[in-house]
Design a protein around this motif. Structure first.
Motif, PDB file in Angstrom:
ATOM      1  N   GLN A 144       5.949   6.054   2.909  1.00 19.16           N
ATOM      2  CA  GLN A 144       4.594   5.899   2.398  1.00 19.16           C
ATOM      3  C   GLN A 144       4.188   4.434   2.293  1.00 19.16           C
ATOM      4  OE1 GLN A 144       5.548   8.934  -0.994  1.00 19.16           O
ATOM      5  NE2 GLN A 144       3.329   8.811  -0.878  1.00 19.16           N
ATOM      6  N   LYS A 145       5.130   3.509   2.524  1.00 18.89           N
ATOM      7  CA  LYS A 145       4.888   2.103   2.235  1.00 18.89           C
ATOM      8  C   LYS A 145       4.320   1.340   3.426  1.00 18.89           C
ATOM      9  CE  LYS A 145       6.323   2.672  -1.858  1.00 18.89           C
ATOM     10  NZ  LYS A 145       5.298   2.771  -2.909  1.00 18.89           N
ATOM     11  N   PHE A 146       3.378   0.467   3.103  1.00 14.79           N
ATOM     12  CA  PHE A 146       2.782  -0.480   4.052  1.00 14.79           C
ATOM     13  C   PHE A 146       2.846  -1.833   3.367  1.00 14.79           C
ATOM     14  CE2 PHE A 146      -1.150  -2.032   6.408  1.00 14.79           C
ATOM     15  CZ  PHE A 146      -0.561  -2.003   7.658  1.00 14.79           C
ATOM     16  N   LEU A 147       3.621  -2.755   3.920  1.00 11.32           N
ATOM     17  CA  LEU A 147       3.970  -3.992   3.228  1.00 11.32           C
ATOM     18  C   LEU A 147       3.407  -5.203   3.944  1.00 11.32           C
ATOM     19  CD1 LEU A 147       7.786  -3.186   2.848  1.00 11.32           C
ATOM     20  CD2 LEU A 147       5.942  -2.488   1.323  1.00 11.32           C
ATOM     21  N   HIS A 148       2.925  -6.169   3.166  1.00 12.42           N
ATOM     22  CA  HIS A 148       2.565  -7.450   3.756  1.00 12.42           C
ATOM     23  C   HIS A 148       3.844  -8.244   3.985  1.00 12.42           C
ATOM     24  CE1 HIS A 148       0.702 -11.433   4.254  1.00 12.42           C
ATOM     25  NE2 HIS A 148      -0.362 -10.747   4.626  1.00 12.42           N
ATOM     26  N   ARG A 149       3.843  -9.071   5.007  1.00 11.88           N
ATOM     27  CA  ARG A 149       5.089  -9.740   5.368  1.00 11.88           C
ATOM     28  C   ARG A 149       5.566 -10.720   4.293  1.00 11.88           C
ATOM     29  NH1 ARG A 149       6.502 -11.136   9.512  1.00 11.88           N
ATOM     30  NH2 ARG A 149       7.959 -12.732   8.850  1.00 11.88           N
ATOM     31  N   VAL A 151       0.861  -1.177   0.000  1.00 16.85           N
ATOM     32  CA  VAL A 151       0.000   0.000   0.000  1.00 16.85           C
ATOM     33  C   VAL A 151       0.900   1.230   0.000  1.00 16.85           C
ATOM     34  CG1 VAL A 151      -1.836   1.267   1.167  1.00 16.85           C
ATOM     35  CG2 VAL A 151      -1.742  -1.230   1.341  1.00 16.85           C
ATOM     36  N   THR A 152       0.548   2.202  -0.839  1.00 16.67           N
ATOM     37  CA  THR A 152       1.208   3.507  -0.811  1.00 16.67           C
ATOM     38  C   THR A 152       0.192   4.531  -0.340  1.00 16.67           C
ATOM     39  OG1 THR A 152       2.749   2.982  -2.592  1.00 16.67           O
ATOM     40  CG2 THR A 152       2.320   5.299  -2.164  1.00 16.67           C
ATOM     41  N   CYS A 153       0.462   5.187   0.771  1.00 12.93           N
ATOM     42  CA  CYS A 153      -0.471   6.184   1.291  1.00 12.93           C
ATOM     43  C   CYS A 153      -0.039   7.579   0.857  1.00 12.93           C
ATOM     44  CB  CYS A 153      -0.555   6.107   2.818  1.00 12.93           C
ATOM     45  SG  CYS A 153       0.931   6.665   3.673  1.00 12.93           S
ATOM     46  N   GLY A 154      -0.939   8.532   1.045  1.00 17.53           N
ATOM     47  CA  GLY A 154      -0.637   9.919   0.722  1.00 17.53           C
ATOM     48  C   GLY A 154       0.328  10.524   1.723  1.00 17.53           C
ATOM     49  N   VAL A 155       0.908  11.665   1.337  1.00 21.52           N
ATOM     50  CA  VAL A 155       1.915  12.308   2.176  1.00 21.52           C
ATOM     51  C   VAL A 155       1.718  13.817   2.141  1.00 21.52           C
ATOM     52  CG1 VAL A 155       3.611  12.490   0.301  1.00 21.52           C
ATOM     53  CG2 VAL A 155       4.406  12.448   2.667  1.00 21.52           C
TER      54      VAL A 155
END
Length: 713
Positions: A186-191, A137-141
């Motif tokens: 900005q990154k949210f990563l699955h393991r 996931v890339t979130c806003g900044v």
């Protein structure tokens, strides 16, 4: 450790308050930046989602003040796991070392000079729920320079939530069709990303763009979800970074190198321009930037370097993609609704046929209000108790003539007085709460409007209530002219009280789904209970409830009551409930009983002691008390300026209308009602109660929640 270091250790318990979902690992690589690190750590402890572990990888060869700070932090809270990376490995090596220590199902990267918004983890977990194909996931900044916010990645009109299927991610990056940014924070990563070995690398020729190459590697693990709501603050200008240490010419060379590398790894290149064409596209983009900055000579030099004429066509396609807010895309995208959950059944494209929708509700609401009343609190309470929403309220403090007790609002999660906050402080308060929706009353408050405008730019829905009737005044005519710029930029929906208010909304440009009805609702069940218990045996008395001020027409009521008493043999008493500057008008008048101000809890009891209700206002945009009286089963006598009377009073059916300011007409209505037979008054009572059921707190809450859902689809 320095004294400053100790002071910045959060004073929290050793264990989380309770598991709320999957474990999230927050990974912070750091190197000799204690002050910045303390700020980043504080933002993790401020998260609304608490089931996290914090891994901080210290790249300093020998333990210094940073390591001492981390050890003390771990001693205070066992969710913190500091690790020493033996030696100095730079951003790539230190980040990878931290990622490999993660135990969580999801991993949130955070650079030590960046900051998480309070709802960051909670929001990210919400949007990945039931989306098993998503790997990243890339979130806003929001970008800050020297502590001042200068921009946001969220642009008006762009979809708040988008999915790019795995097989289209590289194509999207190659065409520069907005993949949401490359910053690691900005990154949210699955393991499974880490388990697959998709770590950071530093290929030859890349220094500044290692973050972009990391995104290339992440694309091998699954779909990319772009969530443009700003959940991270990116801070620059106060310290050296890889970006600031890289010259413009070096950045340009790296970008060319990155295009070549991306072209080499792509197996499906059908329809894509060659790398040398894309390099010319970049030259045109730079020329446009220089031209806008006024450096026409430099822009012309860049354009003269373009060798491929097809680059201008590619640049036009890229421009159309951005001008249409992503709608003209050559790589496949799926626009999603952030208030819905989508379950992807297949890992293969196309995805559209395999999406199952489950509607969800907003979770956090910020209420920017004028003077909060008991009936508004009853409506908000439904949002909390039935929809599980968290509520922040900013309100103008109670007026002297309506001193509502604090017990009516003490259940609200956060209650703040408007006069304690400047506009900027108000923004920090509301933005820190991270609402999904804003409900605004008193939108003539410029501070409220500015906060709403900034939140709306970030994708937050804004609903503004209005009880103002259209009068055609000069002020309203001017408002009508400036509404497209002044109001529409800050407000999605105008929620009006009734038809007279709808006329104003239409003239301001709020029509169709942008105009809701039913803005006001009383605590209906409490007053309806008065009707159910009263039966036919009601005390013969008139009741007035309202402020003792000129606009309410109290002088007209007193004069009309005197005339009424002169016309009947057995006059009813007049009970007055309220407070204000004209209280003196009630003193010494035979038959009038002044009971002063009563709290909302006691008002139903006052309704039970009367057989009819009077509201003689000279100006009354709506009048919730009319609905309260109707719900209690009281026949109504109202002036013709009362907005609520349009919906709750039918002349001769459940009461009487009189011309505002006309004491003789009001006295005549009082005589007619008092001399009507018990059967007629009983029928009027039932009709009032029936009409009152149009507006209830339940319907109010349903309108808000379902309206936000429909608006977001």
């Amino acid at each position: 450790m320095t004294a400053t270091g100790r002071e910045n250790i959060p004073n929290l318990s050793r264990t989380p308050s309770g598991k709320m979902g999957p474990l999230v690992s927050v990974v912070i690589p750091t190197y000799r930046r204690l002050r910045l690190l303390q700020r980043a750590v504080a933002s993790v402890f401020a998260q609304t989602y608490t089931h996290w572990e914090l891994i901080i990888s210290d790249d300093e060869a020998e333990g210094g003040e940073v390591w001492a700070y981390l050890q003390e932090l771990a001693r205070r809270d066992d969710r913190v796991r500091p690790v020493r990376n033996s030696g100095e490995h730079g951003q790539v090596g230190n980040t990878n070392y931290g990622l490999l220590q993660a135990r969580g199902e999801w991993i949130k990267l955070l650079h030590d000079d960046d900051v998480l918004k309070p709802s960051c983890l909670e929001d990210l977990l919400q949007i990945v729920a039931n989306r098993p194909g998503v790997a990243t996931v890339t979130c806003g900044v929001e970008r800050y320079e020297r502590g001042r916010r200068v921009s946001s990645s969220l642009r008006s009109g762009w979809p708040l939530l988008e999915l790019i299927p795995q097989e289209h991610i590289w194509r999207t990056m190659y065409l520069v069709e907005n993949t949401g940014g490359a910053l690691p924070s900005q990154k949210f990563l699955h393991r499974r990303v880490i388990e697959a070995g998709a770590l950071m690398e530093q290929p030859d020729g890349l220094r500044w763009m290692v973050d972009s190459w990391f995104n290339v590697r992440l694309a091998t693990c699954g779909d990319l979800l772009i969530y443009r709501k700003p959940l991270v603050e990116w801070h620059q200008g106060e310290h050296a970074t890889e970006t600031s240490l890289t010259s413009r010419s070096e950045q340009e060379r790296e970008l060319d190198r990155f295009k070549d590398m991306l072209w080499e790894v792509m197996s499906d290149r059908a329809g894509l321009p060659m790398p040398h064409v894309m390099k010319d596209v970049v030259l045109i983009q730079r020329a446009v930037v220089r031209g806008r900055a006024g450096d026409v000579r430099h822009a012309w030099r860049l354009l003269r370097q373009v060798r491929e004429h097809s680059a201008f066509w590619q640049f036009m396609l890229w421009s159309l993609h951005h001008m249409t807010r992503g709608r003209l895309a050559r790589a496949h995208r799926v626009r999603l609704n952030p208030t819905q959950q989508f379950e992807v059944q297949s890992m293969n494209s196309p995805r559209l046929a395999s999406i199952r929708v489950k509607t969800d509700v907003p979770r956090r609401i910020a209420v920017l209000y004028s003077r909060l009343s008991g009936y508004t609190a009853a409506c908000l309470r439904i949002l909390k108790e039935q929809y599980g929403m968290k509520i922040l309220v900013v309100r103008v403090p109670p007026a002297r003539e309506a001193p509502f007790a604090t017990r009516h609002f003490d259940w609200i999660d956060a209650l703040h007085d408007r006069n304690r906050y400047s506009t900027e402080a108000l923004w920090e308060l509301v933005a820190g709460f991270a609402p999904d929706v804003v409900f605004m009353s008193g939108w003539l408050d410029s501070g409220y409007l500015r906060v709403a405008r900034r939140l709306r730019r970030q994708g937050v829905r804004v609903i503004a209530g209005s009880d103002t009737q259209w009068t055609g005044s000069l002020r309203q005519q001017v408002g009508r002219l400036i509404a497209p710029w002044h109001l529409h930029s800050a407000i999605d929906v105008l929620w009006v009280a009734g038809e007279r208010q709808r006329q104003l909304a239409y003239r301001l440009g709020f029509r169709g789904p942008r105009c809701w009805s039913g803005y006001y609702a009383c605590d209906w069940d409490r007053f309806a209970d008065v009707y159910r218990r009263a039966g036919a045996a009601r005390p013969r008395a008139f009741l007035y409830v309202g402020r003792y001020v000129p606009v309410k027409g109290l002088d007209v009521l007193v004069e009309a009551y005197r005339r009424y008493r002169e016309q009947v043999d057995d006059p009813w008493p007049l009970i007055c409930v309220g407070a204000g500057e004209q209280e003196v008008l009630l003193q010494g008048v035979e038959g009038i009983e002044n009971r002063g101000f009563v709290q909302p809890d006691d008002l139903p009891g006052q309704m039970a002691e009367a057989a009819a209700f009077i509201l003689p206002s000279r100006r009354e945009p709506w009048g919730v008390v009319v609905q309260e009286a109707a719900a209690a089963g009281l026949p109504l006598i109202c002036s013709d300026v009362c907005g609520a009377a349009v919906h709750l009073l039918q002349d001769g059916f459940n009461g009487y209308l009189f011309e505002s300011g006309d004491a003789a007409h009001l006295a005549d209505c009082m005589v007619r009602l008092a001399e009507a037979s018990p059967a007629v008054r009983e029928a009027m009572s039932a009709r009032s109660h029936q009409l009152s059921a149009q507006y209830t707190p339940q319907r109010w809450a349903d309108t808000l929640v379902h309206g936000v859902q429909a608006w977001s689809q």
